[in-house]
Design a protein around this motif. Structure first.
Motif, PDB file in Angstrom:
ATOM      1  N   LEU A 155       0.853  -1.191   0.000  1.00  0.00           N
ATOM      2  CA  LEU A 155       0.000   0.000   0.000  1.00  0.00           C
ATOM      3  C   LEU A 155       0.890   1.243   0.000  1.00  0.00           C
ATOM      4  O   LEU A 155       1.660   1.453   0.935  1.00  0.00           O
ATOM      5  CB  LEU A 155      -0.893  -0.017   1.248  1.00  0.00           C
ATOM      6  N   PRO A 156       0.797   2.082  -1.024  1.00  0.00           N
ATOM      7  CA  PRO A 156       1.636   3.286  -1.055  1.00  0.00           C
ATOM      8  C   PRO A 156       1.315   4.185   0.132  1.00  0.00           C
ATOM      9  O   PRO A 156       0.180   4.191   0.635  1.00  0.00           O
ATOM     10  CB  PRO A 156       1.251   3.951  -2.369  1.00  0.00           C
ATOM     11  N   THR A 157       2.293   4.948   0.548  1.00  0.00           N
ATOM     12  CA  THR A 157       2.087   5.791   1.717  1.00  0.00           C
ATOM     13  C   THR A 157       2.740   7.139   1.478  1.00  0.00           C
ATOM     14  O   THR A 157       3.523   7.317   0.537  1.00  0.00           O
ATOM     15  CB  THR A 157       2.670   5.126   2.974  1.00  0.00           C
ATOM     16  N   LEU A 158       2.423   8.077   2.367  1.00  0.00           N
ATOM     17  CA  LEU A 158       3.053   9.399   2.300  1.00  0.00           C
ATOM     18  C   LEU A 158       3.955   9.619   3.511  1.00  0.00           C
ATOM     19  O   LEU A 158       4.503  10.691   3.693  1.00  0.00           O
ATOM     20  CB  LEU A 158       1.982  10.485   2.251  1.00  0.00           C
ATOM     21  N   GLN A 159       4.061   8.598   4.367  1.00  0.00           N
ATOM     22  CA  GLN A 159       4.830   8.736   5.612  1.00  0.00           C
ATOM     23  C   GLN A 159       6.337   8.776   5.320  1.00  0.00           C
ATOM     24  O   GLN A 159       6.771   8.360   4.251  1.00  0.00           O
ATOM     25  CB  GLN A 159       4.516   7.567   6.555  1.00  0.00           C
ATOM     26  N   PRO A 160       7.129   9.258   6.267  1.00  0.00           N
ATOM     27  CA  PRO A 160       8.577   9.380   6.003  1.00  0.00           C
ATOM     28  C   PRO A 160       9.261   8.043   5.737  1.00  0.00           C
ATOM     29  O   PRO A 160      10.237   8.002   5.002  1.00  0.00           O
ATOM     30  CB  PRO A 160       9.130  10.041   7.267  1.00  0.00           C
ATOM     31  N   TRP A 161       8.781   6.991   6.395  1.00  0.00           N
ATOM     32  CA  TRP A 161       9.383   5.679   6.154  1.00  0.00           C
ATOM     33  C   TRP A 161       8.321   4.729   5.624  1.00  0.00           C
ATOM     34  O   TRP A 161       7.151   4.800   6.012  1.00  0.00           O
ATOM     35  CB  TRP A 161       9.992   5.099   7.434  1.00  0.00           C
ATOM     36  N   VAL A 162       8.734   3.848   4.774  1.00  0.00           N
ATOM     37  CA  VAL A 162       7.809   2.913   4.155  1.00  0.00           C
ATOM     38  C   VAL A 162       8.026   1.532   4.747  1.00  0.00           C
ATOM     39  O   VAL A 162       9.169   1.050   4.805  1.00  0.00           O
ATOM     40  CB  VAL A 162       8.061   2.826   2.635  1.00  0.00           C
ATOM     41  N   ASN A 163       6.950   0.926   5.180  1.00  0.00           N
ATOM     42  CA  ASN A 163       7.071  -0.428   5.733  1.00  0.00           C
ATOM     43  C   ASN A 163       7.379  -1.421   4.615  1.00  0.00           C
ATOM     44  O   ASN A 163       6.789  -1.377   3.550  1.00  0.00           O
ATOM     45  CB  ASN A 163       5.753  -0.803   6.415  1.00  0.00           C
ATOM     46  N   THR A 164       8.299  -2.322   4.878  1.00  0.00           N
ATOM     47  CA  THR A 164       8.637  -3.321   3.865  1.00  0.00           C
ATOM     48  C   THR A 164       8.199  -4.725   4.270  1.00  0.00           C
ATOM     49  O   THR A 164       8.477  -5.691   3.578  1.00  0.00           O
ATOM     50  CB  THR A 164      10.157  -3.360   3.616  1.00  0.00           C
ATOM     51  N   MET A 165       7.554  -4.839   5.422  1.00  0.00           N
ATOM     52  CA  MET A 165       7.250  -6.183   5.929  1.00  0.00           C
ATOM     53  C   MET A 165       5.744  -6.455   5.925  1.00  0.00           C
ATOM     54  O   MET A 165       4.942  -5.563   6.146  1.00  0.00           O
ATOM     55  CB  MET A 165       7.750  -6.325   7.368  1.00  0.00           C
ATOM     56  N   GLU A 166       5.434  -7.734   5.724  1.00  0.00           N
ATOM     57  CA  GLU A 166       4.049  -8.161   5.799  1.00  0.00           C
ATOM     58  C   GLU A 166       3.563  -8.063   7.241  1.00  0.00           C
ATOM     59  O   GLU A 166       4.352  -7.983   8.183  1.00  0.00           O
ATOM     60  CB  GLU A 166       3.929  -9.621   5.334  1.00  0.00           C
ATOM     61  N   ARG A 167       2.259  -8.148   7.397  1.00  0.00           N
ATOM     62  CA  ARG A 167       1.680  -8.070   8.737  1.00  0.00           C
ATOM     63  C   ARG A 167       2.137  -9.233   9.616  1.00  0.00           C
ATOM     64  O   ARG A 167       2.585 -10.263   9.124  1.00  0.00           O
ATOM     65  CB  ARG A 167       0.160  -8.101   8.656  1.00  0.00           C
ATOM     66  N   ASN A 168       2.009  -9.006  10.888  1.00  0.00           N
ATOM     67  CA  ASN A 168       2.321 -10.034  11.886  1.00  0.00           C
ATOM     68  C   ASN A 168       3.750 -10.558  11.770  1.00  0.00           C
ATOM     69  O   ASN A 168       4.013 -11.729  11.952  1.00  0.00           O
ATOM     70  CB  ASN A 168       1.346 -11.202  11.801  1.00  0.00           C
ATOM     71  N   SER A 169       4.681  -9.685  11.438  1.00  0.00           N
ATOM     72  CA  SER A 169       6.077 -10.093  11.426  1.00  0.00           C
ATOM     73  C   SER A 169       6.644 -10.008  12.834  1.00  0.00           C
ATOM     74  O   SER A 169       6.048  -9.408  13.720  1.00  0.00           O
ATOM     75  CB  SER A 169       6.898  -9.171  10.520  1.00  0.00           C
ATOM     76  N   ASP A 170       7.822 -10.571  12.974  1.00  0.00           N
ATOM     77  CA  ASP A 170       8.520 -10.448  14.247  1.00  0.00           C
ATOM     78  C   ASP A 170       9.394  -9.209  14.249  1.00  0.00           C
ATOM     79  O   ASP A 170      10.033  -8.886  15.241  1.00  0.00           O
ATOM     80  CB  ASP A 170       9.405 -11.671  14.473  1.00  0.00           C
ATOM     81  N   ARG A 171       9.449  -8.599  13.114  1.00  0.00           N
ATOM     82  CA  ARG A 171      10.326  -7.451  12.996  1.00  0.00           C
ATOM     83  C   ARG A 171       9.879  -6.707  11.755  1.00  0.00           C
ATOM     84  O   ARG A 171       9.477  -7.301  10.767  1.00  0.00           O
ATOM     85  CB  ARG A 171      11.755  -7.972  12.803  1.00  0.00           C
ATOM     86  N   TYR A 172       9.928  -5.393  11.851  1.00  0.00           N
ATOM     87  CA  TYR A 172       9.572  -4.579  10.691  1.00  0.00           C
ATOM     88  C   TYR A 172      10.757  -3.716  10.331  1.00  0.00           C
ATOM     89  O   TYR A 172      11.345  -3.069  11.201  1.00  0.00           O
ATOM     90  CB  TYR A 172       8.377  -3.687  11.005  1.00  0.00           C
ATOM     91  N   VAL A 173      11.090  -3.720   9.063  1.00  0.00           N
ATOM     92  CA  VAL A 173      12.109  -2.801   8.589  1.00  0.00           C
ATOM     93  C   VAL A 173      11.417  -1.772   7.718  1.00  0.00           C
ATOM     94  O   VAL A 173      10.655  -2.119   6.821  1.00  0.00           O
ATOM     95  CB  VAL A 173      13.196  -3.541   7.794  1.00  0.00           C
ATOM     96  N   LEU A 174      11.645  -0.527   8.020  1.00  0.00           N
ATOM     97  CA  LEU A 174      11.055   0.538   7.221  1.00  0.00           C
ATOM     98  C   LEU A 174      12.192   1.294   6.548  1.00  0.00           C
ATOM     99  O   LEU A 174      13.238   1.532   7.167  1.00  0.00           O
ATOM    100  CB  LEU A 174      10.245   1.488   8.097  1.00  0.00           C
ATOM    101  N   GLU A 175      11.964   1.649   5.300  1.00  0.00           N
ATOM    102  CA  GLU A 175      12.993   2.382   4.581  1.00  0.00           C
ATOM    103  C   GLU A 175      12.478   3.757   4.220  1.00  0.00           C
ATOM    104  O   GLU A 175      11.272   3.976   4.110  1.00  0.00           O
ATOM    105  CB  GLU A 175      13.397   1.601   3.325  1.00  0.00           C
TER     106      GLU A 175
END
Lengths: 397, 598, 340, 652
Positions: D269-289
């Protein structure tokens, strides 16, 4: 043949014994009648209880554990008297106070301690306590202090075994985040923590004996049903049952009722083990000849169960019950952890540990973990006692 | 006279027990020559087993050798004895090489002495792996050879069988095979046949004798049965309470016992009675009888849909006990004799169609099979039972007084004081001191307990006693005393007995009539004297032939045993069974029946 | 043997069926359910799209049906709005709270749970076996007392506290990782040696924590069993053959004492699983424990129901395995299975 | 910088008055319009090294092409912040997988947002024109793009309004309550690619503040992405495989699942936030770029955020302090509580961070909410009696609680506006907030609760014990301690307190259904009201306000469920709320606010205990631009959001 005559001569007799061709006859007398009368094992001539006790006494660790447990259970009604503080008594000046030093036999007093000054270090966000070492103050023994309590439901008094000195505190094991005396709270917490197991065991005993007994005595269909329900209960994870049952406790119940319900819950989930034990014991006892003898004598079922079977498996049950008390005590701590057990203002070891369940306690205020010690001691003691009892149960060897 | 070096010279063996160094064996010694058998005789607790175990260093925990020497001269290469070495002073590793290799042991209870989790082959070949160079196939071949030797009908099957798959006799053969595998110089056989049926015992004893003859090994035979001794031993050492009371060559001991204890043992040992004058043919005044008694058990269903197997424990048994008489029901274990007793006592319900009758002293006839409630209770008052195991028969939680007054209490007889007086009376009656009333069962010896059991059975003044192998768990001497007591009580109180036993000779003196059972059926029935004097059925003959008696002149008649002890299908005509079908029970003489065709 | 296995399986199936009824009842015990709660809440806050979703789900999963029918639909015995699609058909339902199919949520966690518990069992056995054996063989010696004491300490310490202390001290003294079962850097990496090592270091503390109490019980049971067996005549037979004591003990009594020991897997599994739920919660392990707890609390009952059913099934399978193992190990049982 | 130090959290009165004029007319736009001038003065945009490779490979256009034509140039100097540099990974920890949504909160890219002085400023929007609080014209930045590079235009707004909010499948109960004034939706007119107008018949002053919330209504959606899943745009046979793939049962469910801008758990899902989530839901870790198309730059031309990546781990809440002391987080405030402060402080050296103490921005940190809609009539009557509420408030020893739980660092006060609010009134803070058990007892006696049972507990007229069940979400250990202290002083006046921690959802549902007697919660989320703040916290318009969940429900559901307010005070508050909505000028709104706060102070609807509680925040020692002191509040402020973490950077 001739050598037999030498029986009177010990050396020659020995030689005859060693010679396969010789006839050796010992001079030992023989009285067949004496055999019939003499007791063979007079060391076993006592009631089973006495024999068990005799054997149990030899297990030193078990005896010590038993005495220890007996002592603390006997002390429970007198906790108010024995603890220097009321468990709810807060001391705003002693928040997170560390265990306090007490000196004995000083300045003509049995024990003295020092007033503590506390201030908060804004760099570490910790209170700092400094004792005023120039101002020793005597601990008061058999003195009046703190709120009035009712001893044994009879006497209203505020007499306590020992009291903090005038103008000073006495936190032997430190104080918690509200400034409550941990030592006193541990003692008061023992009341609930130790009885939870007893009540739970009584309940699981009642259910286990009934169902196990039914299964063991009647067998067949009843047995199959009981066996199956044991299997089902055992395969159900405990946690959701706790959750569901605890959620069913009404909100406005007092701590005592909640506590009772917790015990009931623990007991309700614990019976299968006992039921199995009872069942197998019943089955094996049914096969004993003395039970059959009683049956053939025309003894009614009730009598057979009550006076022949019961006494013979009661002791085993006591032992296994003893061994299941610790798991209930630990169960209470686990329930408290999930927020399903007792709730403040009730005091129990589980609740105290739950309060201590963060890094702050481990790292900064380790004395908050003090309740671990009694939990471990009691669990150990019950285990030693139970093991000792179990070992002592079969006294005929 | 120059003596050859004996195989084993034991002297001064003393064994202590526990911290108190209680001496359970004291100054025991004997000498065993090559190829001979020494019998170590004594009742339980005499220290004979400990002596055997001490020789190979496997004393139980807590026991230790306090003194003595056991010079053992193994057969070296070429059959010449090696220099004697002291077994008791050897280092454990050294002793281990001798143990199982040069000296092997056979234990009493083959079931529990064999590991249930390992195959017979594994357990037997283990000795070979430990003491010989034989491995794998070679070890296997040797084992099969030994199996053949000890009389396994199918050695290959024995190799892969588990102990519980074998009969008692075969298990003991497996034990023997294990001992024989390494061709030891000495075998210590600890009551090797006590747990076996009489006929099996005879076969096993014969096997041991043959093996000994073939291999030239020596043997220490630990036993309490002088009958066995008479059949096996070259010399005898009699032990009592840890000490040797008499020793000497077998014949001397058996024919000329000098010590009182040895004499008592010989007297107590069962004998096949001399022919007696004919007793009454059939009971005139029956007190207790059964007709067409059968019992089938349903086994566990084997598969979904398959019918559960049927086990016929008792088939069509009819018995009659005359008033004041003793009927002995004799048969090997599993023959259904105990089930018959249970059925007659209504401890279990017989299959429909059975008839059980009891006519008491009041002359009223009871249909036992249909009794219930108060009538059943009344019946139970009049018929009492004495069990086999004196340990299980008395509740350990009750004092003797409680045990003896309980029957009265149940039936509401007398006041407390009266009951107590009655209990004291009972104690005297069975030869115990009333002072012991306050004691607990575990303080008593087995024989004493059996007396208490008898006293309890007598408490309600029954008219009939069912004695279910009351002496089989007891030592021979004690057994004789208890039998004496029973006989005496019968005569005093006019009791009738249903006496169950697996040993025909035990009942020889007591029984008026004998019924022999095999596989749920009575095969021969008749007056005791007649049966002993002239057994008609091959099985009865086998039983008699297989009973060892302390008479060096009377050896076991193995041919007779072999004829009658096998499966009923192997019996000679006209006695043979065809599967489930058996010949009818025919009256061959008045009051005498034998199961045979024509 | 086959007969025996079939009979045990048959037993298991119907026990599981009863258990499923019980579980369904228990998770539905608290008043309300996630969706109705959610709908009430959403309706007020006006998040219309979510309400639609909730109402839609409610119909889809037949939550508007009576409870008994819901059960049948859940299990797949009864056609729901979409025909037969219950657990039996492989549709594990929908997690309303996490808004994803239950299968997606529990998938990985299930494997983590199973492997964690397997390792815990392994740990228990590896430690308990030598400890219990030594304790029995050297009964009433110093070693026995030490082994017993270690066992008791394991039994007496509340698990969660042990977890916290071990974590903290382990991290500071040994550099062990805190929390989780895998470093977050490697969470999505393929299974390499490095990742395995990483998982292993993460598992040390949890395994110890989960395993200790079970281990303690094991040591004590093994000791008792072995002591019983050591007194049996067949041990004497083994000695009499000239077997070295150590070899004799290992081959005979230990082998025998091992049977109940092995069979204890069945007894141990439920307590391990229950215990690991709690410990996972405290230790932040990615097992089904925390998911279950969350689901139970928010009454997300497809999720909690399935997890519970799974744990029960796991337990029953554990019991089955232990029975079968026992049968395999003990010819007496194996053969009575064959003959009876 | 200096100003920040003097008064870290105060929205200055001057700033407010300026904004009043801004908000009233076109001045908001004027202020925003001033921004491009700074850009013109600034050097050319600088390419973040993190993206250089992708730019070089042609996968990504250069930064100049990615930025909007008129990016938002942040005025770091005005906040006393330093200019930063690109690079680094910001590590933080969440306690639950779904907490990834907090990255939308912290990212705080809103159509309009609160600035550091709590003024509303255009953010994503270039400017907003407001007429009479009735007509809102939103102007987008020309050339602004979604994180996938697709232009962000008014089509995205239209799509939401027409195809989502008004689609009966996606929104069966119609558009949000916020979008309706007196039940009527606005007229929405797309003026151009960058301008859209929302026109209501009556004023809707809540509209703009709502867009600045921590959890805003996303009135725009990435239409180009979502249309692929919308039945109006795609043929059913094309949807079918997607439904299977996502295991959903109809397109609406699928669309709903994929378009949640707040949950932030759909990386596609495109976003306007400063960082973009790269991980699917319910992960153990989220990396945002970093979002390559983010619309903010600093005056040196560096595209924000400074930090390239955010690495959010999931850890059990109890272990987070431990992990922090092991140096596993660079910025953390959530899940930390004041009781963790000593450990955090002690672990600073090993963890390589510094511990800051901020202040909570709620009107009360711990507040009891007598539920005026409680189901039991006898208790409800009591809870509705102002004397009873006053008595309970008077019977709390706030000083002791503050000392015990916060080392005296919090402020003992009733639920009231914080000093930083223009409506701050010392009298409100002190109203019935002194410990006075005698007065409390007297009030209780006056209520006819003078009968007591054996242990001194007062009895209700019907003979039941006066037992107050306080339920909380059970998330903060401090609540239990506070309740224990409250229970103690209440007991002295004969009131039993039974405390029960529940789960957040269970508590809410119990309260919404009138089953909870006195929930324990924060008192008003917004402790810093100003005339433009919608008075939702203080009026019976939100069921989430535990004082009157049923009344709130009634309002929110437009009468379909719940109950209408039936006490004079409740009705008056509702009236005032409506008045505020209608008020055209700022003074009128301020008047309304003052009267509402006054009613609250007199009626003690929410029994506040302390506010401005200390909140520990840890920041990596190398992390710059983190305010030393700050307000930590949900609304307004979005916790860390208002502090603009995109401006934080690592010094070398």
């Amino acid at each position: 043949m001739t050598r037999a005559d030498k029986a009177t001569d010990p050396d020659a007799a020995r030689e005859a014994m060693l010679d396969p061709d010789a006839h050796y006859v010992s001079a030992e007398p023989y009285d067949p009648a004496a055999d019939v009368q003499a007791l063979e094992r007079s060391d076993l001539d006592a009631s089973t209880a006495a024999l068990i006790w005799r054997r149990f006494r030899r297990r030193r660790l078990a005896v010590i554990s038993g005495i220890y447990l007996l002592a603390i259970y006997l002390a429970l009604p007198f906790v108010d008297f024995l603890a220097p503080y009321d468990p709810a008594q807060r001391n705003p000046d002693a928040i997170f106070a560390p265990p306090q030093a007490v000196e004995f036999f000083k300045d003509g007093h049995l024990a003295v301690t020092y007033p503590m000054r506390s201030e908060i270090d804004m760099n570490t966000f910790q209170p700092v306590f400094t004792p005023d070492l120039d101002d020793p103050r005597p601990v008061r023994f058999l003195a009046r202090c703190g709120p009035v309590y009712t001893l044994l439901g009879l006497v209203e008094t505020n007499m306590r075994l020992f009291c903090p000195p005038e103008g000073a505190d006495l936190h032997l094991l430190g104080a918690d985040r509200l400034g409550r005396d941990i030592h006193s709270r541990i003692m008061h917490g023992a009341r609930l923590s130790l009885t939870v197991g007893l009540i739970g065991v009584v309940i699981s005993f009642a259910i286990g004996m009934t169902l196990g007994g039914l299964a063991g005595y009647f067998g067949g269909w009843t047995d199959a049903a009981v066996q199956r329900s044991i299997e089902i209960i055992r395969s159900l994870p405990e946690l959701p049952i706790w959750l569901a049952l605890s959620a069913a406790i009404p909100a406005n119940w007092g701590p005592v009722s909640v506590f009772f319900m917790i015990s009931v819950i623990l007991g309700l989930l614990d019976w299968p083990g006992l039921a199995r034990a009872v069942r197998s014991k019943f089955l094996s006892l049914r096969e004993e000849d003395y039970v059959r003898a009683a049956e053939l004598m025309g003894a009614p079922t009730r009598r057979i169960i009550m006076s022949h079977m019961m006494p013979n498996f009661m002791s085993h049950l006591v032992a296994s019950a003893t061994l299941s008390i610790p798991s209930m005590i630990l169960g209470e701590t686990a329930l408290s952890l999930l927020g399903l057990g007792l709730r403040p203002p009730a005091v129990s070891w589980g609740l105290m540990l739950n309060d201590a369940l963060d890094l702050t306690a481990v790292e900064i205020y380790p004395w908050l973990l003090a309740p671990m010690v009694p939990v471990m001691m009691v669990v150990l003691a019950f285990n030693f006692l139970g093991d000792g009892l179990r070992d002592a149960l079969d006294p005929y060897s | 006279m120059v003596k050859a070096t004996p195989l084993l010279a034991l002297e001064g063996l003393t064994i202590g027990f526990g911290d108190a160094r209680l001496r359970v064996v004291e100054d025991v010694g004997f000498t065993l020559r090559h190829g001979e058998t020494l019998a170590l005789v004594g009742e339980s607790g005499s220290g004979k087993t400990l002596t055997g175990k001490a020789l190979i260093g496997i004393l139980p925990r807590g026991a230790s050798v306090l003194g003595g020497r056991a010079m053992f001269a193994a057969r070296g290469a070429g059959g010449l004895p090696e220099a004697p070495r002291d077994l008791l002073a050897m280092r454990p590793a050294e002793l281990r090489r001798i143990r199982g290799g040069r000296i092997a042991m056979i234990f009493q209870e083959p079931m529990s002495s064999l590991s249930p989790l390992h195959t017979i082959g594994d357990q037997v070949s283990e000795s070979l792996r430990l003491h010989t160079e034989l491995r794998n196939d070679a070890a296997r071949m040797r084992c099969l050879e030994v199996f053949e030797q000890v009389g396994f009908p199918d050695p290959e099957r024995a190799w892969s069988a588990y102990p519980f798959e074998l009969s008692g006799g075969l298990r003991q053969r497996a034990m023997i095979a294990m001992a024989m595998a390494c061709e030891p110089d000495l075998v210590i056989a600890d009551e090797p046949t006590t747990a076996l049926d009489v006929t099996t015992q005879a076969q096993v004893l014969d096997l041991i004798r043959t093996l000994q003859h073939d291999t030239g090994m020596s043997m220490i035979l630990i036993t309490h049965d002088l009958g066995v001794v008479a059949n096996m031993a070259d010399s005898v050492t009699v032990m009592r309470k840890g000490k040797v009371v008499e020793s000497g060559p077998c014949e001397t001991i058996l024919t000329d016992p000098r010590h009182g204890y040895t004499r008592a043992l010989i007297v107590a040992a069962p004998h096949v009675p001399a022919p007696r004058p004919e007793a009454s043919a059939a009971p005139a005044d029956p007190i207790f009888w059964a007709r067409n008694l059968s019992k089938t058990y349903r086994g566990r269903r084997r598969g979904i849909g398959a019918p559960p197997p049927v086990i016929r424990a008792v088939q069509d048994v009819s018995l009659t006990i005359g008033r004041g008489e003793t009927l002995a029901l004799v048969g090997e274990s599993g023959s259904g004799k105990t089930t018959v007793a249970k059925l007659m006592l209504r401890a279990e319900d017989p299959d429909p169609g059975a008839e059980i009758g009891f006519r008491g002293a009041d002359g009223r006839e009871l249909d036992v099979a249909a009794l219930d409630g108060a009538e059943l209770r009344d019946f139970r008052r009049r018929v009492q039972i004495v069990f086999q195991d004196p340990y299980s028969a008395l509740s350990p939680r009750m004092s003797v007084l409680d045990i003896l007054t309980e029957p009265l209490e149940i039936h509401g007889i007398g006041t407390r004081e009266e009951r107590r007086a009655h209990a004291a009376e009972l104690m005297r009656k069975v030869g115990l001191s009333p002072e012991h009333l306050r004691r607990f069962p575990h303080a008593f010896s087995g024989g004493q307990r059996q007396r208490i059991s008898i006293a309890r059975a007598l408490a309600l003044q029954p008219e009939l006693l069912v004695c279910d192998e009351p002496t089989s768990a007891l030592d021979v001497s004690v057994q004789a005393q208890v039998l004496d007591l029973l006989r005496q009580l019968r005569d005093e109180m006019g009791l009738s007995y249903l006496f169950i036993s697996h040993d025909l000779t035990v009942v020889a003196d007591l029984a008026d009539r004998v019924a022999v059972m095999r596989r749920g059926r009575v095969v021969e029935e008749g007056p005791a004297a007649a049966v002993f004097a002239d057994p008609r059925h091959p099985y009865t003959k086998a039983l008699i032939a297989a009973s060892p008696t302390p008479d060096p002149g009377r050896r076991l008649d193995l041919a007779a045993v072999a004829r009658g002890a096998g499966d009923p299908e192997t019996w000679p005509e006209p006695f043979r069974y065809e599967g489930d079908r058996a010949p009818p029970l025919r009256e061959v003489e008045p009051g005498r029946q034998v199961r045979c065709a024509a | 043997m086959l007969e025996y296995v079939l009979r045990r399986l048959w037993h298991m199936v119907w026990t599981l069926l009863l258990v499923s009824v019980l579980i369904f009842w228990v998770v539905n015990l608290p008043p309300g359910d996630y969706l109705s709660n959610q709908i009430a809440q959403l309706r007020a806050s006006g998040e219309a799209s979510s309400i639609a979703k909730a109402e839609f789900l409610m119909r889809q999963y037949g939550l508007d049906q009576p409870l008994w029918k819901q059960y049948l639909i859940w299990m797949g015995f009864w056609p729901g709005p979409n025909g037969f699609s219950g657990i039996l058909q492989g549709d594990l339902g929908w997690s309303f709270e996490l808004d994803a199919p239950v299968a997606d949520i529990v998938g990985e966690a299930l494997w983590m749970t199973i492997s964690l518990n397997l390792f815990a069992i392994l740990f228990v056995y590896l430690v308990a076996l030598p400890l219990g054996t030594v304790a029995a063989v050297k009964a009433n010696s110093a070693i026995d007392y030490i082994a017993t004491f270690i066992g008791y300490i394991g039994l007496a310490t509340p698990n969660f506290l042990l977890a916290l202390i071990l974590y903290h001290k382990g991290a500071h003294w040994l550099g062990l990782p805190v929390g989780g079962l895998v470093s977050k850097e490697l969470a999505d990496a393929p299974l390499t040696f490095e990742k395995i090592r990483d998982i292993a270091t993460h598992m040390i503390v949890p395994i110890i924590v989960i395993g200790t109490s079970g281990m303690a019980a094991m040591v004590r049971r093994l000791r008792a069993n072995l002591l019983d067996e050591l007194a049996k005549p067949y041990v004497v037979t083994a000695y009499a053959k000239g077997l070295r004591p150590a070899a004799a003990i290992v081959k005979y009594p230990l082998r025998m004492a091992l049977n109940p020991f092995v069979a204890d897997i069945g007894n141990m599994l439920p307590s391990l699983v229950s215990g690991s739920v709690l410990v996972s919660l405290v230790m932040g392990l990615q097992t089904i424990g925390p998911i279950l707890l969350g689901a139970l609390r928010s009454q997300d009952y497809f999720l909690s129901g399935f997890i519970l059913l799974f744990i029960s099934a796991l337990t029953l399978v554990g019991m089955l395995i232990s029975d079968l193992l026992l049968a395999a190990l003990d010819p007496r049982i194996r053969f009575s299975g064959r003959n009876a | 910088m200096t100003r920040n130090r003097e008064n870290p959290s105060a929205p200055r009165a001057r700033g407010l008055s300026r904004r009043q004029t801004l908000a009233a007319g076109a001045a908001l736009a004027a202020a925003a319009g001033a921004l491009p001038r700074i850009l013109r003065a600034a050097p050319a945009p600088v390419e973040p090294p993190f993206l250089a490779a992708r730019v070089a490979s042609g996968a990504l256009p250069p930064v100049a092409a990615r930025l909007p034509e008129e990016p938002l140039v942040v005025d770091l100097a005005a906040k006393g912040r330093a200019f930063g540099r690109h690079g680094g990974t910001l590590r933080t920890l969440f306690s639950r997988a779904r907490d990834i949504r907090y990255m939308v909160v912290y990212g705080y890219a809103r159509l309009v947002g609160w600035d550091h002085e709590y003024n509303l400023r255009p953010d994503i929007l270039r400017e907003v024109e407001v007429e009479d609080e009735r007509v809102f014209t939103l102007h987008l930045r020309k050339g602004h793009k979604w994180s996938d590079g697709h232009p962000f235009t008014t089509e995205d707004f239209r799509y939401w309004w027409e195809d989502v909010a008004n689609n009966p499948h996606l929104s069966p109960s119609g558009p949000l309550e916020l979008m309706l004034v007196d039940g009527a939706p606005p007229q929405v007119t797309v003026l151009s690619e960058t301008a859209i107008r929302y026109e209501w018949r009556a004023p809707n002053p809540r509209f703009l503040p709502a867009l600045a919330q921590a959890r805003p209504p996303f009135i725009y959606r990435p239409a180009h992405y979502l249309k692929r899943y919308h039945a109006d745009y795609v043929a059913p046979e094309q949807l079918a495989p997607l439904l299977r793939e996502y295991r959903t049962r109809n397109w609406a469910q699928l669309h709903n699942r994929l378009d949640d801008m707040y949950k932030f758990d759909n990386p596609a899902l495109p976003t306007l936030q400063p960082w973009v989530n790269t991980m699917e839901r319910n992960s153990d870790r989220y990396v945002l770029e970093r979002n390559p198309y983010f619309h903010r730059v600093d005056a040196h031309g560096l595209q924000l955020p400074y930090v390239d990546r955010v690495d959010a781990g999931i850890a059990a809440a109890g272990l987070i302090p431990s992990k922090i002391t092991l140096g596993e987080a660079d910025l953390q405030a959530r899940t930390l509580s004041f009781s963790d402060a000593p450990v955090l402080k002690k672990g600073e050296r090993t963890g390589g961070y510094r511990t800051l103490i901020w202040r909570s921005g709620a009107a009360s940190e711990i507040a009891l909410h007598p539920n005026l809609n409680y189901e039991d009539p006898a208790f409800r009557a009591l809870l509705r009696d102002v004397r009873f509420r006053r008595a309970l408030s008077l019977a709390i020893d706030r000083r002791t609680i503050n000392r015990s739980l916060y080392f005296g660092l919090a402020r003992e006060a009733a639920t009231s506006a914080l000093p930083a609010s223009p409506f701050y009134d010392e009298a409100h803070a002190r109203a019935f907030a002194q410990y006075d058990p005698a007065a409390a007892s007297a009030l209780l006696d006056e209520l006819g609760l003078d009968r007591r049972d054996g242990d001194g507990t007062r009895l209700l007229p019907d003979g039941r014990r006066l037992e107050i069940v306080v339920e909380s979400a059970g998330e903060r250990p401090v609540e239990a301690d506070a309740m224990e202290l409250v229970a103690e002083t209440w007991r002295e006046v004969g009131v039993r307190l039974i405390y029960r921690p529940l789960d957040r959802d269970i508590l809410r549902n119990a309260a919404y259904q009138g089953r909870s007697m006195m929930p324990l919660w924060y008192g008003w989320n917004n402790g810093l009201p100003n005339p433009d703040t919608p008075p939702t916290d203080v009026a019976p318009v939100d069921q989430a306000n535990f004082c009157w969940p049923m009344w709130g429900q009634h309002f929110q559901t437009r009468g379909r469920s719940g109950q209408a307010p039936d006490t004079p005070e409740g009705q008056r508050l509702l009236e005032l709320f409506k008045e505020w909505n209608r008020a055209a000028d700022r003074d009128a709104r301020a008047r309304v606010w003052r009267e509402m706060l006054d009613i609250h102070a007199r009626n003690v609807f929410s029994i506040g205990i302390v506010n401005m509680a200390p909140q520990p925040v840890i920041a990596n020692t190398r992390l710059r631009n983190v305010p030393a002191e700050g307000i930590y509040a949900w609304d307004p402020g979005a916790q860390l959001g208002v502090h603009r973490i995109d401006e934080f950077f690592y010094e070398p």
